[in-house]
Design a protein around this motif. Sequence first.
Motif, PDB file in Angstrom:
ATOM      1  N   VAL A   2    -140.636  57.336  32.988  1.00 23.53           N
ATOM      2  CA  VAL A   2    -139.331  56.733  32.690  1.00 23.53           C
ATOM      3  C   VAL A   2    -139.320  55.266  33.137  1.00 23.53           C
ATOM      4  O   VAL A   2    -138.920  54.368  32.384  1.00 23.53           O
ATOM      5  N   ARG A   3    -139.809  54.995  34.352  1.00 24.40           N
ATOM      6  CA  ARG A   3    -139.778  53.610  34.842  1.00 24.40           C
ATOM      7  C   ARG A   3    -140.664  52.706  34.000  1.00 24.40           C
ATOM      8  O   ARG A   3    -140.329  51.565  33.717  1.00 24.40           O
ATOM      9  N   SER A   4    -141.797  53.244  33.596  1.00 24.91           N
ATOM     10  CA  SER A   4    -142.708  52.443  32.785  1.00 24.91           C
ATOM     11  C   SER A   4    -142.084  52.139  31.416  1.00 24.91           C
ATOM     12  O   SER A   4    -142.181  51.024  30.899  1.00 24.91           O
ATOM     13  N   ARG A   5    -141.401  53.124  30.819  1.00 26.24           N
ATOM     14  CA  ARG A   5    -140.774  52.878  29.513  1.00 26.24           C
ATOM     15  C   ARG A   5    -139.604  51.916  29.638  1.00 26.24           C
ATOM     16  O   ARG A   5    -139.374  51.095  28.746  1.00 26.24           O
ATOM     17  N   LEU A   6    -138.863  52.031  30.716  1.00 24.61           N
ATOM     18  CA  LEU A   6    -137.754  51.082  30.932  1.00 24.61           C
ATOM     19  C   LEU A   6    -138.310  49.656  31.000  1.00 24.61           C
ATOM     20  O   LEU A   6    -137.753  48.728  30.417  1.00 24.61           O
ATOM     21  N   LEU A   7    -139.438  49.519  31.709  1.00 18.38           N
ATOM     22  CA  LEU A   7    -140.012  48.189  31.893  1.00 18.38           C
ATOM     23  C   LEU A   7    -140.560  47.638  30.579  1.00 18.38           C
ATOM     24  O   LEU A   7    -140.306  46.501  30.207  1.00 18.38           O
ATOM     25  N   HIS A   8    -141.311  48.459  29.874  1.00 21.72           N
ATOM     26  CA  HIS A   8    -142.004  47.943  28.701  1.00 21.72           C
ATOM     27  C   HIS A   8    -141.126  47.891  27.462  1.00 21.72           C
ATOM     28  O   HIS A   8    -141.307  47.040  26.605  1.00 21.72           O
ATOM     29  N   LYS A   9    -140.159  48.809  27.358  1.00 23.62           N
ATOM     30  CA  LYS A   9    -139.330  48.846  26.151  1.00 23.62           C
ATOM     31  C   LYS A   9    -138.068  48.007  26.333  1.00 23.62           C
ATOM     32  O   LYS A   9    -137.582  47.390  25.394  1.00 23.62           O
ATOM     33  N   PHE A  10    -137.537  48.015  27.564  1.00 27.14           N
ATOM     34  CA  PHE A  10    -136.244  47.322  27.784  1.00 27.14           C
ATOM     35  C   PHE A  10    -136.352  46.155  28.767  1.00 27.14           C
ATOM     36  O   PHE A  10    -135.347  45.568  29.133  1.00 27.14           O
ATOM     37  N   ASN A  11    -137.574  45.873  29.218  1.00 33.36           N
ATOM     38  CA  ASN A  11    -137.771  44.761  30.156  1.00 33.36           C
ATOM     39  C   ASN A  11    -136.923  44.946  31.408  1.00 33.36           C
ATOM     40  O   ASN A  11    -136.393  43.996  31.978  1.00 33.36           O
ATOM     41  N   LEU A  12    -136.750  46.212  31.789  1.00 30.56           N
ATOM     42  CA  LEU A  12    -135.852  46.533  32.900  1.00 30.56           C
ATOM     43  C   LEU A  12    -136.623  47.247  34.007  1.00 30.56           C
ATOM     44  O   LEU A  12    -137.228  48.295  33.780  1.00 30.56           O
ATOM     45  N   ILE A  41    -136.439  49.302  37.480  1.00 31.65           N
ATOM     46  CA  ILE A  41    -135.660  49.973  38.528  1.00 31.65           C
ATOM     47  C   ILE A  41    -136.666  50.448  39.570  1.00 31.65           C
ATOM     48  O   ILE A  41    -137.868  50.536  39.296  1.00 31.65           O
ATOM     49  N   GLY A  42    -136.187  50.732  40.791  1.00 32.08           N
ATOM     50  CA  GLY A  42    -137.104  51.022  41.884  1.00 32.08           C
ATOM     51  C   GLY A  42    -137.449  52.492  42.013  1.00 32.08           C
ATOM     52  O   GLY A  42    -136.628  53.374  41.700  1.00 32.08           O
ATOM     53  N   ALA A  43    -138.658  52.756  42.506  1.00 33.88           N
ATOM     54  CA  ALA A  43    -139.090  54.118  42.808  1.00 33.88           C
ATOM     55  C   ALA A  43    -138.627  54.486  44.215  1.00 33.88           C
ATOM     56  O   ALA A  43    -138.163  53.633  44.968  1.00 33.88           O
ATOM     57  N   GLY A  44    -138.753  55.757  44.547  1.00 32.85           N
ATOM     58  CA  GLY A  44    -138.477  56.196  45.920  1.00 32.85           C
ATOM     59  C   GLY A  44    -139.640  55.835  46.820  1.00 32.85           C
ATOM     60  O   GLY A  44    -140.765  55.662  46.363  1.00 32.85           O
ATOM     61  N   LEU A  45    -139.384  55.715  48.104  1.00 37.80           N
ATOM     62  CA  LEU A  45    -140.436  55.412  49.077  1.00 37.80           C
ATOM     63  C   LEU A  45    -140.604  56.593  50.026  1.00 37.80           C
ATOM     64  O   LEU A  45    -139.658  57.338  50.276  1.00 37.80           O
ATOM     65  N   GLY A  46    -141.795  56.754  50.571  1.00 39.23           N
ATOM     66  CA  GLY A  46    -142.053  57.782  51.578  1.00 39.23           C
ATOM     67  C   GLY A  46    -141.695  59.162  51.052  1.00 39.23           C
ATOM     68  O   GLY A  46    -142.068  59.506  49.926  1.00 39.23           O
ATOM     69  N   PRO A  47    -140.950  59.954  51.832  1.00 34.86           N
ATOM     70  CA  PRO A  47    -140.627  61.325  51.402  1.00 34.86           C
ATOM     71  C   PRO A  47    -139.734  61.362  50.156  1.00 34.86           C
ATOM     72  O   PRO A  47    -139.587  62.413  49.540  1.00 34.86           O
ATOM     73  N   LEU A  48    -139.144  60.239  49.782  1.00 36.16           N
ATOM     74  CA  LEU A  48    -138.277  60.215  48.593  1.00 36.16           C
ATOM     75  C   LEU A  48    -139.042  59.794  47.335  1.00 36.16           C
ATOM     76  O   LEU A  48    -138.473  59.743  46.244  1.00 36.16           O
ATOM     77  N   ALA A  49    -140.341  59.514  47.479  1.00 36.11           N
ATOM     78  CA  ALA A  49    -141.154  59.131  46.309  1.00 36.11           C
ATOM     79  C   ALA A  49    -141.120  60.259  45.289  1.00 36.11           C
ATOM     80  O   ALA A  49    -141.302  61.431  45.634  1.00 36.11           O
ATOM     81  N   GLY A  50    -140.860  59.910  44.053  1.00 30.80           N
ATOM     82  CA  GLY A  50    -140.817  60.903  42.976  1.00 30.80           C
ATOM     83  C   GLY A  50    -139.504  61.658  42.895  1.00 30.80           C
ATOM     84  O   GLY A  50    -139.273  62.438  41.956  1.00 30.80           O
ATOM     85  N   LYS A  51    -138.637  61.452  43.893  1.00 32.18           N
ATOM     86  CA  LYS A  51    -137.377  62.213  43.923  1.00 32.18           C
ATOM     87  C   LYS A  51    -136.164  61.368  43.558  1.00 32.18           C
ATOM     88  O   LYS A  51    -135.154  61.907  43.119  1.00 32.18           O
ATOM     89  N   ILE A  52    -136.252  60.045  43.801  1.00 30.96           N
ATOM     90  CA  ILE A  52    -135.083  59.203  43.520  1.00 30.96           C
ATOM     91  C   ILE A  52    -135.485  57.942  42.747  1.00 30.96           C
ATOM     92  O   ILE A  52    -136.653  57.549  42.728  1.00 30.96           O
ATOM     93  N   TRP A  53    -134.444  57.358  42.133  1.00 30.45           N
ATOM     94  CA  TRP A  53    -134.569  55.999  41.621  1.00 30.45           C
ATOM     95  C   TRP A  53    -133.624  55.119  42.422  1.00 30.45           C
ATOM     96  O   TRP A  53    -132.565  55.568  42.881  1.00 30.45           O
ATOM     97  N   ARG A  54    -134.012  53.865  42.577  1.00 26.76           N
ATOM     98  CA  ARG A  54    -133.128  52.924  43.282  1.00 26.76           C
ATOM     99  C   ARG A  54    -132.760  51.800  42.308  1.00 26.76           C
ATOM    100  O   ARG A  54    -133.638  51.050  41.861  1.00 26.76           O
TER     101      ARG A  54
END
Lengths: 375, 375
Positions: free
Chosen positions: B309-319, B321-334
């Motif tokens: 999702v993040r990769s498509r947002l970046l490449h398709k919409f030039n947008l 958004i942040g990934a989760g860090l540490g134990p929240l990696a893969g679980k949240i967007w920032r």
Amino acid sequence: MGPGPSDVNPRILEALSRPTIGHLDPAFTDMMEETKALLQYAFQTSNRLTMPVSAPGSAGMETCFANLVEAGDKVIVCQNGVFGGRMKENVTRCGGTAVMVETEWGRAINLNATEDALKANPDANILAFVHAETSTGAQSDAKALCELARKYDCLTIVDAVTSLGGTPVLVDEWGIDAIYSGSQKCLSCTPGLSPVSFSDKATDKISNRKTPVQSWFLDLNLVMAYWNSEGPRSYHHTAPVNSLYALHEALLILKEEGLENSWARHQKNHEMLKAGLESMGIEFIVPEAERLPQLNAVAIPDGVNDAEVRSRLLHKFNLEIGAGLGPLAGKIWRIGLMGYASNTDNIKLCLNALGTVLNESGYNVDIEAALKAAG
Amino acid sequence: MGPGPSDVNPRILEALSRPTIGHLDPAFTDMMEETKALLQYAFQTSNRLTMPVSAPGSAGMETCFANLVEAGDKVIVCQNGVFGGRMKENVTRCGGTAVMVETEWGRAINLNATEDALKANPDANILAFVHAETSTGAQSDAKALCELARKYDCLTIVDAVTSLGGTPVLVDEWGIDAIYSGSQKCLSCTPGLSPVSFSDKATDKISNRKTPVQSWFLDLNLVMAYWNSEGPRSYHHTAPVNSLYALHEALLILKEEGLENSWARHQKNHEMLKAGLESMGIEFIVPEAERLPQLNAVAIPDGVNDAEVRSRLLHKFNLEIGAGLGPLAGKIWRIGLMGYASNTDNIKLCLNALGTVLNESGYNVDIEAALKAAG
């Protein structure tokens, strides 16, 4: 035309102002890889650990010392100006012991005295020295100093803040183990970044430290995880994205010109400025063979008011030249011919402006003759 | 729209690219004085020791710890995300002992647990906490935490990297002793500088240390000599001149808008984004009362591929958004709504782009309804 920051090429200012993107954006990390390769060229090294520290040259210096020195380490520090003294501060703040080798300010580091110190301190494991002393304009024989270090089984830490891009810095050929520079001297980039490079031997020492690096921000074991493309690239700190655009552009410009051509240009322009200044009766403080072409340190003529001359140059001619530091304050001027600013227009501006202000101060110089001597 | 760097105002990019002048040029040192005054406004403080550190937020953090913590000091560190953990690293690398107060990630720091730790450790002399946890989007009650610290005779070190300019940070009113922020979040400046401020009590502790600060580059006793206009201004390191032009402009923009208006704008835009995201069934991980309006941390819906999702947002919409860090990696967007980037166009872009990409991933959302909910 001070001792740095030097005038920045408009191409670099344009790159600096490009829209900011994320520090983990693939377009940005691709540029990081190019920057590393361009820095390897600038340093003439194949060291894998070659990258810019996200802070000015002083932080580059601290990166070298904080990562390589552990409590109890003994470091031979050669001092022939301000920055050797700062190296000593770094060693002691890392819990190490600094053995100082003092050379007269304005001269290249004394090789015999350095060898004596290495011989007398067989437990020393690092030799640190400044290749290009920005405070005095003296250039030391880095190749010979590195040979001495190897002979006595020491790693080397080398300050190349003012030399990189302006005079030869041959990291692999000379066998330098850790080196730092600054973006704002002969690279003519904006100030704020410090290119560094570490040999495999130095990298091994860092990876095998007994104690953690005392700085979290400068700990290369962590920083590498962001700059190394081989593992998963992980966030350490937010990279100074725009400043890195600028450094990338500055290094591209250096590559386009070619290192050898850049060195030759610095030398030629130094000779022109020197001829002009000497025709005015102004003398260099560093013996010719030990002189940095990019930093012209000259004695302030007797009876001339240092601060007044510099202030008039700045306000009347929009020209900055540098004051002396430490024991040389009030005694010398430091005239930079660095990177983009090393050109004939600047030489003429400097001779004309300095001549005019000196004449106004009652120190009589023939500006026309000086310009003619410069060619 | 990641967790920073945020989009930079074109006015700031223009300021950044102005010609570089010397770091001791009177025109530049005048601007330094204005920058200090503007930072005092942003931090709502009259602290004399208020200035930007010449490196990113992580170096601002280290400036606070390296100057205030001496070997043997005991520091209570509250952790409710990644950056509390980094504080612990800083304490131990300064030779101090960190007593950790852990709070669940995604929640504000637990005040009772903090008071228990202060009570149980009467020999602690510093309380350190993150006001705005960039890794989780949680905002803690800095005022109450500072009151607790005073009650137990501790100085406070506060991380305001993500809060400054976006939500109230009242240094004098809350009685914060040492605070650091970053240029690249709600100030919408380029990354690379870290504004800091120290109370007189903190400054006294730094001036009266028994041992030197272990970092030469970050030693405020030395840095002050460059930033303090009262004594003779002396060179410490080469200031990042152009980055400081940019910070000056960013702070001017904040002053023009007014702090209260900036806080209100961040809050209003957060509420719009929130209404839109919730209408898509996307949930915030932080309870409403503890939420940072400038950093929207949301749970990734079940079955949705984070990286894709993040990769498509970046490449398709030039947008971004942040990934989760540490134990929240893969679980949240920032999702950041910081500074210049906190505006209704970005809210619509985000809802539209995220909705489109989620629909392509088979997670069915009504984009029109979300845009309508956002208003």
